[in-house]
Design a protein around this motif. Structure first.
Motif, PDB file in Angstrom:
ATOM      1  N   VAL A 138     -17.523  -2.036  -1.181  1.00  0.00           N
ATOM      2  CA  VAL A 138     -18.751  -1.371  -0.758  1.00  0.00           C
ATOM      3  C   VAL A 138     -18.866  -0.064  -1.529  1.00  0.00           C
ATOM      4  O   VAL A 138     -17.909   0.706  -1.589  1.00  0.00           O
ATOM      5  CB  VAL A 138     -18.737  -1.090   0.758  1.00  0.00           C
ATOM      6  CG1 VAL A 138     -19.995  -0.323   1.165  1.00  0.00           C
ATOM      7  CG2 VAL A 138     -18.625  -2.385   1.540  1.00  0.00           C
ATOM      8  N   GLU A 139     -20.019   0.182  -2.125  1.00  0.00           N
ATOM      9  CA  GLU A 139     -20.254   1.411  -2.873  1.00  0.00           C
ATOM     10  C   GLU A 139     -21.191   2.330  -2.095  1.00  0.00           C
ATOM     11  O   GLU A 139     -22.126   1.864  -1.446  1.00  0.00           O
ATOM     12  CB  GLU A 139     -20.871   1.105  -4.237  1.00  0.00           C
ATOM     13  CG  GLU A 139     -20.003   0.223  -5.124  1.00  0.00           C
ATOM     14  CD  GLU A 139     -20.709  -0.167  -6.397  1.00  0.00           C
ATOM     15  OE1 GLU A 139     -20.959   0.717  -7.237  1.00  0.00           O
ATOM     16  OE2 GLU A 139     -21.010  -1.371  -6.563  1.00  0.00           O
ATOM     17  N   MET A 140     -20.921   3.628  -2.174  1.00  0.00           N
ATOM     18  CA  MET A 140     -21.785   4.596  -1.511  1.00  0.00           C
ATOM     19  C   MET A 140     -22.010   5.797  -2.418  1.00  0.00           C
ATOM     20  O   MET A 140     -21.053   6.405  -2.899  1.00  0.00           O
ATOM     21  CB  MET A 140     -21.191   5.045  -0.179  1.00  0.00           C
ATOM     22  CG  MET A 140     -22.048   6.073   0.547  1.00  0.00           C
ATOM     23  SD  MET A 140     -21.513   6.434   2.241  1.00  0.00           S
ATOM     24  CE  MET A 140     -22.048   4.943   3.082  1.00  0.00           C
ATOM     25  N   ASN A 141     -23.271   6.112  -2.636  1.00  0.00           N
ATOM     26  CA  ASN A 141     -23.623   7.305  -3.395  1.00  0.00           C
ATOM     27  C   ASN A 141     -23.187   8.537  -2.592  1.00  0.00           C
ATOM     28  O   ASN A 141     -23.447   8.633  -1.391  1.00  0.00           O
ATOM     29  CB  ASN A 141     -25.133   7.328  -3.636  1.00  0.00           C
ATOM     30  CG  ASN A 141     -25.568   8.431  -4.571  1.00  0.00           C
ATOM     31  OD1 ASN A 141     -25.266   9.602  -4.352  1.00  0.00           O
ATOM     32  ND2 ASN A 141     -26.297   8.073  -5.610  1.00  0.00           N
ATOM     33  N   LEU A 142     -22.516   9.457  -3.258  1.00  0.00           N
ATOM     34  CA  LEU A 142     -22.005  10.646  -2.569  1.00  0.00           C
ATOM     35  C   LEU A 142     -23.118  11.433  -1.893  1.00  0.00           C
ATOM     36  O   LEU A 142     -22.929  11.972  -0.791  1.00  0.00           O
ATOM     37  CB  LEU A 142     -21.249  11.534  -3.562  1.00  0.00           C
ATOM     38  CG  LEU A 142     -20.618  12.817  -3.021  1.00  0.00           C
ATOM     39  CD1 LEU A 142     -19.677  12.533  -1.864  1.00  0.00           C
ATOM     40  CD2 LEU A 142     -19.878  13.557  -4.135  1.00  0.00           C
ATOM     41  N   LYS A 183     -23.854  11.989 -10.876  1.00  0.00           N
ATOM     42  CA  LYS A 183     -23.850  11.284  -9.597  1.00  0.00           C
ATOM     43  C   LYS A 183     -22.556  10.510  -9.409  1.00  0.00           C
ATOM     44  O   LYS A 183     -22.163   9.711 -10.253  1.00  0.00           O
ATOM     45  CB  LYS A 183     -25.044  10.325  -9.517  1.00  0.00           C
ATOM     46  CG  LYS A 183     -26.393  11.023  -9.430  1.00  0.00           C
ATOM     47  CD  LYS A 183     -26.549  11.786  -8.119  1.00  0.00           C
ATOM     48  CE  LYS A 183     -27.951  12.363  -7.968  1.00  0.00           C
ATOM     49  NZ  LYS A 183     -28.131  13.029  -6.670  1.00  0.00           N
ATOM     50  N   THR A 184     -21.910  10.764  -8.266  1.00  0.00           N
ATOM     51  CA  THR A 184     -20.649  10.104  -7.952  1.00  0.00           C
ATOM     52  C   THR A 184     -20.875   8.996  -6.933  1.00  0.00           C
ATOM     53  O   THR A 184     -21.642   9.150  -5.981  1.00  0.00           O
ATOM     54  CB  THR A 184     -19.638  11.126  -7.399  1.00  0.00           C
ATOM     55  OG1 THR A 184     -19.282  12.034  -8.452  1.00  0.00           O
ATOM     56  CG2 THR A 184     -18.380  10.440  -6.892  1.00  0.00           C
ATOM     57  N   HIS A 185     -20.192   7.886  -7.151  1.00  0.00           N
ATOM     58  CA  HIS A 185     -20.258   6.733  -6.252  1.00  0.00           C
ATOM     59  C   HIS A 185     -18.849   6.427  -5.747  1.00  0.00           C
ATOM     60  O   HIS A 185     -17.938   6.197  -6.541  1.00  0.00           O
ATOM     61  CB  HIS A 185     -20.842   5.518  -6.974  1.00  0.00           C
ATOM     62  CG  HIS A 185     -22.216   5.750  -7.504  1.00  0.00           C
ATOM     63  ND1 HIS A 185     -23.360   5.369  -6.824  1.00  0.00           N
ATOM     64  CD2 HIS A 185     -22.648   6.355  -8.635  1.00  0.00           C
ATOM     65  CE1 HIS A 185     -24.422   5.717  -7.521  1.00  0.00           C
ATOM     66  NE2 HIS A 185     -24.015   6.317  -8.620  1.00  0.00           N
ATOM     67  N   LEU A 186     -18.686   6.447  -4.440  1.00  0.00           N
ATOM     68  CA  LEU A 186     -17.409   6.126  -3.826  1.00  0.00           C
ATOM     69  C   LEU A 186     -17.312   4.619  -3.622  1.00  0.00           C
ATOM     70  O   LEU A 186     -18.308   3.962  -3.296  1.00  0.00           O
ATOM     71  CB  LEU A 186     -17.259   6.838  -2.487  1.00  0.00           C
ATOM     72  CG  LEU A 186     -17.512   8.354  -2.480  1.00  0.00           C
ATOM     73  CD1 LEU A 186     -17.206   8.922  -1.097  1.00  0.00           C
ATOM     74  CD2 LEU A 186     -16.689   9.050  -3.535  1.00  0.00           C
ATOM     75  N   VAL A 187     -16.121   4.082  -3.793  1.00  0.00           N
ATOM     76  CA  VAL A 187     -15.899   2.644  -3.644  1.00  0.00           C
ATOM     77  C   VAL A 187     -14.901   2.412  -2.513  1.00  0.00           C
ATOM     78  O   VAL A 187     -13.819   3.011  -2.495  1.00  0.00           O
ATOM     79  CB  VAL A 187     -15.371   2.017  -4.949  1.00  0.00           C
ATOM     80  CG1 VAL A 187     -15.134   0.518  -4.767  1.00  0.00           C
ATOM     81  CG2 VAL A 187     -16.350   2.256  -6.102  1.00  0.00           C
ATOM     82  N   TYR A 197     -13.453   5.784  -7.178  1.00  0.00           N
ATOM     83  CA  TYR A 197     -14.794   6.317  -7.397  1.00  0.00           C
ATOM     84  C   TYR A 197     -15.117   6.311  -8.882  1.00  0.00           C
ATOM     85  O   TYR A 197     -14.233   6.193  -9.732  1.00  0.00           O
ATOM     86  CB  TYR A 197     -14.939   7.725  -6.826  1.00  0.00           C
ATOM     87  CG  TYR A 197     -14.380   8.831  -7.702  1.00  0.00           C
ATOM     88  CD1 TYR A 197     -15.211   9.538  -8.588  1.00  0.00           C
ATOM     89  CD2 TYR A 197     -13.033   9.175  -7.678  1.00  0.00           C
ATOM     90  CE1 TYR A 197     -14.710  10.560  -9.391  1.00  0.00           C
ATOM     91  CE2 TYR A 197     -12.529  10.192  -8.476  1.00  0.00           C
ATOM     92  CZ  TYR A 197     -13.374  10.879  -9.330  1.00  0.00           C
ATOM     93  OH  TYR A 197     -12.876  11.874 -10.138  1.00  0.00           O
ATOM     94  N   TYR A 198     -16.394   6.430  -9.167  1.00  0.00           N
ATOM     95  CA  TYR A 198     -16.830   6.650 -10.551  1.00  0.00           C
ATOM     96  C   TYR A 198     -18.011   7.601 -10.540  1.00  0.00           C
ATOM     97  O   TYR A 198     -18.739   7.707  -9.542  1.00  0.00           O
ATOM     98  CB  TYR A 198     -17.176   5.338 -11.265  1.00  0.00           C
ATOM     99  CG  TYR A 198     -18.287   4.526 -10.636  1.00  0.00           C
ATOM    100  CD1 TYR A 198     -19.620   4.754 -10.966  1.00  0.00           C
ATOM    101  CD2 TYR A 198     -18.012   3.514  -9.710  1.00  0.00           C
ATOM    102  CE1 TYR A 198     -20.644   4.004 -10.398  1.00  0.00           C
ATOM    103  CE2 TYR A 198     -19.010   2.764  -9.139  1.00  0.00           C
ATOM    104  CZ  TYR A 198     -20.328   3.004  -9.486  1.00  0.00           C
ATOM    105  OH  TYR A 198     -21.346   2.266  -8.917  1.00  0.00           O
ATOM    106  N   THR A 199     -18.181   8.316 -11.638  1.00  0.00           N
ATOM    107  CA  THR A 199     -19.254   9.303 -11.765  1.00  0.00           C
ATOM    108  C   THR A 199     -20.033   9.013 -13.040  1.00  0.00           C
ATOM    109  O   THR A 199     -19.447   8.776 -14.094  1.00  0.00           O
ATOM    110  CB  THR A 199     -18.684  10.731 -11.821  1.00  0.00           C
ATOM    111  OG1 THR A 199     -17.939  10.978 -10.625  1.00  0.00           O
ATOM    112  CG2 THR A 199     -19.798  11.765 -11.944  1.00  0.00           C
TER     113      THR A 199
END
Length: 208
Positions: free
Chosen positions: A11-15, A60-64, A79-81
Protein backbone atom coordinates in the motif's frame (compact mmCIF):
# COMPACT_ATOMS: atom_id res chain seq x y z
CA UNK A 1 -3.26 -30.48 7.29
CA UNK A 2 -3.00 -28.04 4.41
CA UNK A 3 -1.05 -24.94 5.33
CA UNK A 4 -2.79 -21.66 4.63
CA UNK A 5 -0.87 -18.56 3.62
CA UNK A 6 -2.14 -15.06 4.24
CA UNK A 7 -2.02 -13.01 1.06
CA UNK A 8 -0.21 -9.70 1.25
CA UNK A 9 0.25 -6.63 -0.92
CA UNK A 10 1.87 -3.20 -0.83
CA UNK A 11 0.00 0.00 0.00
CA UNK A 12 1.41 3.40 -0.98
CA UNK A 13 0.58 6.67 0.74
CA UNK A 14 1.59 10.17 -0.28
CA UNK A 15 3.23 11.85 2.71
CA UNK A 16 1.08 14.97 2.22
CA UNK A 17 -2.08 12.85 2.46
CA UNK A 18 -0.80 11.23 5.63
CA UNK A 19 -0.17 14.65 7.16
CA UNK A 20 -3.73 15.69 6.30
CA UNK A 21 -5.24 12.51 7.74
CA UNK A 22 -3.09 11.90 10.82
CA UNK A 23 -1.54 15.26 11.61
CA UNK A 24 2.13 16.12 11.85
CA UNK A 25 2.86 14.62 15.28
CA UNK A 26 1.51 11.17 14.44
CA UNK A 27 3.16 11.25 11.03
CA UNK A 28 6.52 12.07 12.62
CA UNK A 29 6.04 9.12 15.00
CA UNK A 30 5.65 6.80 12.02
CA UNK A 31 8.65 8.25 10.20
CA UNK A 32 10.78 7.97 13.36
CA UNK A 33 10.54 4.16 13.12
CA UNK A 34 12.51 4.16 9.87
CA UNK A 35 16.03 2.77 10.05
CA UNK A 36 18.58 2.36 7.27
CA UNK A 37 22.03 1.60 8.75
CA UNK A 38 23.56 1.06 5.31
CA UNK A 39 22.69 4.59 4.14
CA UNK A 40 22.28 7.40 6.67
CA UNK A 41 21.32 9.90 3.98
CA UNK A 42 18.16 7.90 3.26
CA UNK A 43 17.34 7.62 6.97
CA UNK A 44 17.99 11.27 7.76
CA UNK A 45 15.93 12.48 4.80
CA UNK A 46 12.75 10.65 5.79
CA UNK A 47 13.12 11.62 9.45
CA UNK A 48 14.17 15.25 9.17
CA UNK A 49 13.57 16.60 5.66
CA UNK A 50 10.74 14.77 3.89
CA UNK A 51 7.88 16.62 5.59
CA UNK A 52 9.28 20.06 4.83
CA UNK A 53 10.09 19.11 1.22
CA UNK A 54 6.54 17.80 0.77
CA UNK A 55 4.99 20.92 2.28
CA UNK A 56 7.01 23.12 -0.05
CA UNK A 57 6.18 20.78 -2.98
CA UNK A 58 9.93 20.60 -3.65
CA UNK A 59 9.81 16.81 -3.69
CA UNK A 60 7.00 14.36 -3.00
CA UNK A 61 7.57 11.37 -0.75
CA UNK A 62 5.52 8.18 -0.92
CA UNK A 63 5.52 5.74 1.99
CA UNK A 64 5.19 2.03 1.24
CA UNK A 65 3.48 -0.39 3.62
CA UNK A 66 3.32 -4.16 3.57
CA UNK A 67 -0.24 -5.19 4.42
CA UNK A 68 -2.21 -8.40 4.70
CA UNK A 69 -5.31 -8.52 2.54
CA UNK A 70 -7.51 -8.80 5.64
CA UNK A 71 -5.83 -5.55 6.83
CA UNK A 72 -5.00 -7.07 10.22
CA UNK A 73 -1.30 -6.41 9.86
CA UNK A 74 0.56 -3.48 8.33
CA UNK A 75 4.26 -2.64 8.41
CA UNK A 76 6.19 0.40 7.16
CA UNK A 77 8.68 -1.19 4.74
CA UNK A 78 10.15 1.66 2.69
CA UNK A 79 9.71 4.89 0.81
CA UNK A 80 10.63 6.74 -2.34
CA UNK A 81 10.78 10.44 -3.19
CA UNK A 82 10.19 11.97 -6.62
CA UNK A 83 10.93 15.44 -7.92
CA UNK A 84 11.60 17.18 -11.27
CA UNK A 85 14.98 18.48 -12.42
CA UNK A 86 16.51 19.93 -15.57
CA UNK A 87 19.57 17.92 -16.59
CA UNK A 88 21.95 17.55 -19.51
CA UNK A 89 22.79 14.27 -21.24
CA UNK A 90 25.78 13.84 -23.55
CA UNK A 91 24.85 12.47 -26.97
CA UNK A 92 27.87 10.15 -26.79
CA UNK A 93 26.33 8.00 -24.04
CA UNK A 94 23.12 7.40 -25.99
CA UNK A 95 22.39 4.77 -28.58
CA UNK A 96 20.74 5.94 -31.81
CA UNK A 97 17.39 4.64 -30.57
CA UNK A 98 17.77 6.42 -27.22
CA UNK A 99 18.81 9.66 -28.94
CA UNK A 100 15.77 9.48 -31.20
CA UNK A 101 13.48 9.07 -28.20
CA UNK A 102 15.15 11.88 -26.26
CA UNK A 103 14.98 14.23 -29.25
CA UNK A 104 11.24 14.58 -28.66
CA UNK A 105 11.72 15.13 -24.91
CA UNK A 106 14.33 17.88 -24.72
CA UNK A 107 16.45 20.43 -26.55
CA UNK A 108 19.60 19.39 -28.40
CA UNK A 109 22.67 21.65 -28.39
CA UNK A 110 24.58 20.86 -31.58
CA UNK A 111 27.74 22.67 -30.46
CA UNK A 112 27.93 20.93 -27.08
CA UNK A 113 26.42 17.71 -28.45
CA UNK A 114 24.13 17.31 -25.47
CA UNK A 115 20.44 17.25 -24.67
CA UNK A 116 18.80 19.39 -22.02
CA UNK A 117 15.67 17.78 -20.63
CA UNK A 118 13.26 18.29 -17.75
CA UNK A 119 12.77 14.89 -16.17
CA UNK A 120 11.48 13.17 -13.04
CA UNK A 121 14.18 12.20 -10.56
CA UNK A 122 13.86 9.34 -8.09
CA UNK A 123 15.64 11.36 -5.43
CA UNK A 124 15.39 8.88 -2.56
CA UNK A 125 14.71 5.16 -2.40
CA UNK A 126 15.14 3.09 0.72
CA UNK A 127 13.94 0.08 2.69
CA UNK A 128 13.12 0.20 6.40
CA UNK A 129 15.44 -2.13 8.33
CA UNK A 130 13.64 -1.60 11.63
CA UNK A 131 12.38 -4.88 13.16
CA UNK A 132 13.37 -6.78 10.01
CA UNK A 133 10.80 -4.97 7.85
CA UNK A 134 13.33 -4.90 5.00
CA UNK A 135 12.67 -8.61 4.47
CA UNK A 136 9.05 -7.89 3.55
CA UNK A 137 9.92 -6.07 0.32
CA UNK A 138 12.72 -6.43 -2.21
CA UNK A 139 14.72 -3.54 -3.57
CA UNK A 140 13.38 -4.35 -7.02
CA UNK A 141 9.78 -4.19 -5.77
CA UNK A 142 10.39 -0.78 -4.21
CA UNK A 143 12.08 0.55 -7.35
CA UNK A 144 9.26 -0.76 -9.54
CA UNK A 145 6.70 1.04 -7.39
CA UNK A 146 8.58 4.31 -7.93
CA UNK A 147 8.99 3.68 -11.67
CA UNK A 148 5.31 2.78 -12.05
CA UNK A 149 4.30 5.95 -10.22
CA UNK A 150 6.32 8.03 -12.67
CA UNK A 151 5.04 6.12 -15.69
CA UNK A 152 1.43 6.63 -14.59
CA UNK A 153 2.10 10.37 -14.29
CA UNK A 154 3.78 10.44 -17.69
CA UNK A 155 0.83 8.64 -19.24
CA UNK A 156 -1.21 11.69 -18.26
CA UNK A 157 1.22 14.54 -18.99
CA UNK A 158 3.72 13.03 -21.43
CA UNK A 159 7.35 11.99 -21.20
CA UNK A 160 9.24 8.72 -21.14
CA UNK A 161 12.60 9.62 -19.54
CA UNK A 162 13.42 9.31 -15.82
CA UNK A 163 16.61 9.18 -13.82
CA UNK A 164 18.17 8.58 -10.42
CA UNK A 165 21.49 9.04 -8.65
CA UNK A 166 23.53 6.62 -6.57
CA UNK A 167 26.94 6.17 -4.98
CA UNK A 168 29.65 4.65 -7.15
CA UNK A 169 29.41 1.16 -5.70
CA UNK A 170 29.45 -2.07 -7.70
CA UNK A 171 26.46 -3.57 -5.88
CA UNK A 172 24.30 -0.51 -6.50
CA UNK A 173 25.32 -0.25 -10.15
CA UNK A 174 24.57 -3.92 -10.71
CA UNK A 175 21.14 -3.55 -9.11
CA UNK A 176 20.10 -0.53 -11.16
CA UNK A 177 21.47 -1.80 -14.47
CA UNK A 178 19.61 -5.08 -13.96
CA UNK A 179 16.48 -2.95 -13.60
CA UNK A 180 16.93 -1.15 -16.95
CA UNK A 181 18.85 1.94 -15.81
CA UNK A 182 22.01 3.12 -17.61
CA UNK A 183 24.82 5.41 -16.44
CA UNK A 184 24.96 8.75 -18.26
CA UNK A 185 27.07 10.99 -16.04
CA UNK A 186 28.04 12.06 -12.54
CA UNK A 187 27.17 14.96 -10.26
CA UNK A 188 29.44 16.60 -7.68
CA UNK A 189 27.91 16.53 -4.22
CA UNK A 190 26.43 19.69 -2.76
CA UNK A 191 27.96 21.04 0.45
CA UNK A 192 25.02 19.91 2.57
CA UNK A 193 25.19 16.31 1.30
CA UNK A 194 27.40 15.20 4.17
CA UNK A 195 25.88 11.74 4.75
CA UNK A 196 27.02 10.37 1.38
CA UNK A 197 30.35 8.64 0.84
CA UNK A 198 32.66 10.09 -1.81
CA UNK A 199 32.46 13.45 -3.55
CA UNK A 200 30.07 12.62 -6.40
CA UNK A 201 27.04 10.56 -7.39
CA UNK A 202 26.57 8.57 -10.56
CA UNK A 203 23.53 9.47 -12.67
CA UNK A 204 21.51 6.74 -14.38
CA UNK A 205 18.52 7.01 -16.71
CA UNK A 206 15.76 4.80 -18.03
CA UNK A 207 13.46 5.33 -21.01
CA UNK A 208 10.28 3.43 -21.78
Amino acid sequence: MEQKFVKTHFVEMNLCNMLDQLGEDETKNILSTFSCPINKDIENFIKYKAIEFSKRTTAKTHLVFWETEDKKYREFVGYYTITYKVITVDRAVLSNTEAKKLKNQGVYDEAQQEYTVSAPLIAQLGKNYSDGNDTLISGADLLHLAVNKIRNIQNEIGGRFMYLECEDKEKLLSFYTKNNFKVFGKRTLDRDETDINGDYLLQLFAMF
